[in-house]
Scaffold this active site. Sequence first.
Site, PDB file in Angstrom:
ATOM      1  N   LEU A 107       6.864 100.945 124.331  1.00 54.87           N
ATOM      2  CA  LEU A 107       7.904 101.963 124.109  1.00 54.87           C
ATOM      3  C   LEU A 107       7.457 103.338 124.587  1.00 54.87           C
ATOM      4  O   LEU A 107       6.258 103.613 124.676  1.00 54.87           O
ATOM      5  CB  LEU A 107       8.227 102.031 122.615  1.00 54.87           C
ATOM      6  CG  LEU A 107       8.678 100.709 121.998  1.00 54.87           C
ATOM      7  CD1 LEU A 107       8.696 100.828 120.478  1.00 54.87           C
ATOM      8  CD2 LEU A 107      10.053 100.325 122.526  1.00 54.87           C
ATOM      9  N   LYS A 134       0.466  92.591 112.879  1.00 57.01           N
ATOM     10  CA  LYS A 134       1.896  92.406 113.187  1.00 57.01           C
ATOM     11  C   LYS A 134       2.306  90.936 113.096  1.00 57.01           C
ATOM     12  O   LYS A 134       3.420  90.628 112.676  1.00 57.01           O
ATOM     13  CB  LYS A 134       2.215  92.996 114.568  1.00 57.01           C
ATOM     14  CG  LYS A 134       2.169  94.526 114.572  1.00 57.01           C
ATOM     15  CD  LYS A 134       3.226  95.071 113.644  1.00 57.01           C
ATOM     16  CE  LYS A 134       3.189  96.558 113.481  1.00 57.01           C
ATOM     17  NZ  LYS A 134       4.183  97.050 112.517  1.00 57.01           N
ATOM     18  N   MET A 190       8.219 108.277 116.429  1.00 53.43           N
ATOM     19  CA  MET A 190       9.180 108.227 117.553  1.00 53.43           C
ATOM     20  C   MET A 190      10.312 107.227 117.293  1.00 53.43           C
ATOM     21  O   MET A 190      11.490 107.554 117.467  1.00 53.43           O
ATOM     22  CB  MET A 190       8.434 107.845 118.839  1.00 53.43           C
ATOM     23  CG  MET A 190       9.352 107.625 120.021  1.00 53.43           C
ATOM     24  SD  MET A 190       8.484 107.159 121.519  1.00 53.43           S
ATOM     25  CE  MET A 190       8.012 105.478 121.167  1.00 53.43           C
ATOM     26  N   VAL A 191       9.946 106.021 116.857  1.00 51.00           N
ATOM     27  CA  VAL A 191      10.960 104.982 116.655  1.00 51.00           C
ATOM     28  C   VAL A 191      11.838 105.307 115.448  1.00 51.00           C
ATOM     29  O   VAL A 191      13.072 105.255 115.522  1.00 51.00           O
ATOM     30  CB  VAL A 191      10.281 103.595 116.489  1.00 51.00           C
ATOM     31  CG1 VAL A 191      11.301 102.538 116.108  1.00 51.00           C
ATOM     32  CG2 VAL A 191       9.559 103.214 117.769  1.00 51.00           C
ATOM     33  N   HIS A 201      -0.366 106.142 124.169  1.00 51.80           N
ATOM     34  CA  HIS A 201      -0.040 105.099 125.140  1.00 51.80           C
ATOM     35  C   HIS A 201      -0.014 105.708 126.546  1.00 51.80           C
ATOM     36  O   HIS A 201      -0.053 106.927 126.710  1.00 51.80           O
ATOM     37  CB  HIS A 201       1.317 104.471 124.794  1.00 51.80           C
ATOM     38  CG  HIS A 201       1.267 103.589 123.595  1.00 51.80           C
ATOM     39  ND1 HIS A 201       1.739 103.982 122.372  1.00 51.80           N
ATOM     40  CD2 HIS A 201       0.783 102.337 123.427  1.00 51.80           C
ATOM     41  CE1 HIS A 201       1.549 102.998 121.496  1.00 51.80           C
ATOM     42  NE2 HIS A 201       0.972 101.991 122.105  1.00 51.80           N
ATOM     43  N   GLY A 207       7.524  94.644 115.094  1.00 54.15           N
ATOM     44  CA  GLY A 207       6.208  94.230 115.573  1.00 54.15           C
ATOM     45  C   GLY A 207       5.920  94.843 116.924  1.00 54.15           C
ATOM     46  O   GLY A 207       6.272  96.008 117.166  1.00 54.15           O
ATOM     47  N   SER A 208       5.331  94.057 117.807  1.00 53.82           N
ATOM     48  CA  SER A 208       4.947  94.568 119.114  1.00 53.82           C
ATOM     49  C   SER A 208       4.707  93.377 120.042  1.00 53.82           C
ATOM     50  O   SER A 208       4.332  92.290 119.588  1.00 53.82           O
ATOM     51  CB  SER A 208       3.663  95.380 118.960  1.00 53.82           C
ATOM     52  OG  SER A 208       2.973  95.435 120.181  1.00 53.82           O
ATOM     53  N   SER A 209       4.864  93.619 121.339  1.00 54.07           N
ATOM     54  CA  SER A 209       4.661  92.515 122.291  1.00 54.07           C
ATOM     55  C   SER A 209       3.205  92.056 122.325  1.00 54.07           C
ATOM     56  O   SER A 209       2.907  90.992 122.869  1.00 54.07           O
ATOM     57  CB  SER A 209       5.119  92.938 123.691  1.00 54.07           C
ATOM     58  OG  SER A 209       4.459  94.115 124.087  1.00 54.07           O
ATOM     59  N   CYS A 210       2.288  92.830 121.720  1.00 53.09           N
ATOM     60  CA  CYS A 210       0.881  92.402 121.734  1.00 53.09           C
ATOM     61  C   CYS A 210       0.604  91.271 120.744  1.00 53.09           C
ATOM     62  O   CYS A 210      -0.515  90.773 120.675  1.00 53.09           O
ATOM     63  CB  CYS A 210      -0.063  93.572 121.524  1.00 53.09           C
ATOM     64  SG  CYS A 210      -0.038  94.247 119.876  1.00 53.09           S
ATOM     65  N   PRO A 260       9.511  94.738 119.867  1.00 53.55           N
ATOM     66  CA  PRO A 260       9.763  95.600 121.029  1.00 53.55           C
ATOM     67  C   PRO A 260       8.647  95.494 122.058  1.00 53.55           C
ATOM     68  O   PRO A 260       7.490  95.248 121.717  1.00 53.55           O
ATOM     69  CB  PRO A 260       9.780  97.006 120.433  1.00 53.55           C
ATOM     70  CG  PRO A 260       9.718  96.853 118.972  1.00 53.55           C
ATOM     71  CD  PRO A 260       9.162  95.499 118.677  1.00 53.55           C
ATOM     72  N   TYR A 305      -4.475  95.071 115.645  1.00 51.55           N
ATOM     73  CA  TYR A 305      -3.068  95.451 115.466  1.00 51.55           C
ATOM     74  C   TYR A 305      -2.186  94.208 115.580  1.00 51.55           C
ATOM     75  O   TYR A 305      -1.245  94.008 114.802  1.00 51.55           O
ATOM     76  CB  TYR A 305      -2.707  96.479 116.546  1.00 51.55           C
ATOM     77  CG  TYR A 305      -1.306  97.013 116.494  1.00 51.55           C
ATOM     78  CD1 TYR A 305      -0.926  97.908 115.491  1.00 51.55           C
ATOM     79  CD2 TYR A 305      -0.363  96.659 117.455  1.00 51.55           C
ATOM     80  CE1 TYR A 305       0.360  98.407 115.457  1.00 51.55           C
ATOM     81  CE2 TYR A 305       0.922  97.158 117.422  1.00 51.55           C
ATOM     82  CZ  TYR A 305       1.284  98.033 116.428  1.00 51.55           C
ATOM     83  OH  TYR A 305       2.560  98.532 116.397  1.00 51.55           O
TER      84      TYR A 305
HETATM   85  O1  GFB Z   1      -0.114 102.099 126.970  1.00 50.52           O
HETATM   86  P1  GFB Z   1      -1.366 101.364 126.799  1.00 50.52           P
HETATM   87  O2  GFB Z   1      -2.438 102.068 126.036  1.00 50.52           O
HETATM   88  O3  GFB Z   1      -0.947  99.992 126.130  1.00 50.52           O
HETATM   89  O4  GFB Z   1      -1.992 101.015 128.239  1.00 50.52           O
HETATM   90  P2  GFB Z   1      -1.270  98.430 126.213  1.00 50.52           P
HETATM   91  C1  GFB Z   1      -1.262 100.359 129.216  1.00 50.52           C
HETATM   92  C2  GFB Z   1      -2.066 100.277 130.507  1.00 50.52           C
HETATM   93  O5  GFB Z   1      -2.157 101.584 131.070  1.00 50.52           O
HETATM   94  C3  GFB Z   1      -3.513  99.762 130.366  1.00 50.52           C
HETATM   95  C4  GFB Z   1      -3.493 101.842 131.487  1.00 50.52           C
HETATM   96  O6  GFB Z   1      -3.802  98.898 131.446  1.00 50.52           O
HETATM   97  C5  GFB Z   1      -4.329 101.047 130.475  1.00 50.52           C
HETATM   98  O7  GFB Z   1      -5.636 100.840 130.985  1.00 50.52           O
HETATM   99  N1  GFB Z   1      -3.744 103.302 131.469  1.00 50.52           N
HETATM  100  C6  GFB Z   1      -4.015 104.046 132.567  1.00 50.52           C
HETATM  101  C7  GFB Z   1      -3.768 104.104 130.403  1.00 50.52           C
HETATM  102  N2  GFB Z   1      -4.255 105.322 132.217  1.00 50.52           N
HETATM  103  C8  GFB Z   1      -4.101 105.392 130.884  1.00 50.52           C
HETATM  104  C9  GFB Z   1      -4.222 106.459 129.940  1.00 50.52           C
HETATM  105  O8  GFB Z   1      -4.524 107.599 130.269  1.00 50.52           O
HETATM  106  N3  GFB Z   1      -3.962 106.142 128.635  1.00 50.52           N
HETATM  107  C10 GFB Z   1      -3.624 104.874 128.230  1.00 50.52           C
HETATM  108  N4  GFB Z   1      -3.386 104.645 126.935  1.00 50.52           N
HETATM  109  N5  GFB Z   1      -3.547 103.844 129.105  1.00 50.52           N
HETATM  110  C11 GFB Z   1      -0.926  98.652 123.690  1.00 50.52           C
HETATM  111  C12 GFB Z   1      -1.626  98.179 122.452  1.00 50.52           C
HETATM  112  O9  GFB Z   1      -1.569  98.073 124.731  1.00 50.52           O
HETATM  113  O10 GFB Z   1       0.420  98.199 123.725  1.00 50.52           O
HETATM  114  C13 GFB Z   1      -0.856  98.502 121.250  1.00 50.52           C
HETATM  115  O11 GFB Z   1      -2.930  98.681 122.444  1.00 50.52           O
HETATM  116  C14 GFB Z   1       0.613  98.175 121.365  1.00 50.52           C
HETATM  117  O12 GFB Z   1      -1.408  97.815 120.194  1.00 50.52           O
HETATM  118  C15 GFB Z   1       1.210  98.593 122.700  1.00 50.52           C
HETATM  119  O13 GFB Z   1       0.795  96.802 121.186  1.00 50.52           O
HETATM  120  C16 GFB Z   1       2.611  98.073 122.885  1.00 50.52           C
HETATM  121  O14 GFB Z   1      -0.036  97.783 126.699  1.00 50.52           O
HETATM  122  O15 GFB Z   1      -2.496  98.093 126.959  1.00 50.52           O
END
Ligand code: GFB
Length: 318
Positions: A169, A143, A18-19, A182, A109-112, A166, A139
């Site tokens: 995203l 990063k 995507m990016v 995500h 990188g990433s905000s994590c 970032p 991850y």
């Molecule tokens: O997008 P996400 O997986 O990224 O989840 P993170 C963000 C929030 O959405 C969490 C909730 O609190 C999840 O529990 N959520 C609710 C869901 N429903 C869903 C769903 O169906 N799918 C997903 N995926 N989440 C990532 C990192 O963390 O952020 C990566 O794991 C990366 O490494 C990225 O750094 C920027 O913000 O939690």
Amino acid sequence: MTYSLKGKKIWVAGHTGMVGKAVTKHLINESCDVLTCNRAEIDLRRQHEVECWINENSPDAIIIAAATVGGINANKSYPAKFLYDNLMIETNIIHGAHKADVTKLMMLGSSCIYPKYAPQPISEYDMLSGPLETTNRWYAIAKISGVMLCQAYREEYGHNFISAMPTNLYGPGDLFNTDTSHVIPALLMRFNEAKKTDQKSITVWGSGKPRREFLHCDDLADALIHTLKYYSDSEPLNIGSGLDITIAELAYLIADIVGFEGEILFDSSMPDGTPKKLLNSQRLSQTGWHPKISLRDGLLDTFLWYQKALIDGIVRIK
Ligand code: GFB
């Protein structure tokens, strides 16, 4: 000092993601020569292949958009893959760029990378100031290593290697998979399916309380090109939209965009991850860059892309 892109050969590593796709599209306006390579051509985790490719193609600058990425569940389920792939990709490209005297390199990188309980909004200087969120620490460590590789090669060899951080995203070309993607693509898929099959309710992971800041990939691509031209410091540079919302608010916004009118439930047995993640992007805004795409417009754009991608068979319901 400005780094002019005019007439330069810029390698976008990871141009099919995507990016990378968004950056490649935005570079068209920069009078530069964009270099790309396919997965079938080289495996970025293999040092010899990466160094040979750099030698043969002599890029002036490199943008490392290549990475193994995924949402909270993918990060939790594949710790070795997230750590190994990302460490290898960054190390091979950064070391290869050093050997070939590449004049500018930007690692994404990433905000994590920031601590789980970092003060909000999170400043670049908070890296390594506290424990990481456990779901994505693999991850994050990869990063953080990438940021430090750029800093180390700057310090030891004087290279103009920088890193950009970032926020979360989303956008056209994102990974759409209900288990591993995500939150935005996962919810767009699930709400769309629920509407089509007339479901009475839908379940969102976690408590709905975590706050996240989201940035559209076209805004990111624009910011990255700006950063490549105008930023040359050793600290990473945060790239965010400046606004965060709760996951519950996001779910209601997506329901509205998709047209789902049923009940929204929250499954607290699923992980929340970091409670709040909002970047302080003041250093970026001081260089003159500001985001343009609102979350609602960006979500609508992504949803329209997803619907077309379903028809075209680019993504599947899974
Ligand atoms: O997008 P996400 O997986 O990224 O989840 P993170 C963000 C929030 O959405 C969490 C909730 O609190 C999840 O529990 N959520 C609710 C869901 N429903 C869903 C769903 O169906 N799918 C997903 N995926 N989440 C990532 C990192 O963390 O952020 C990566 O794991 C990366 O490494 C990225 O750094 C920027 O913000 O939690």
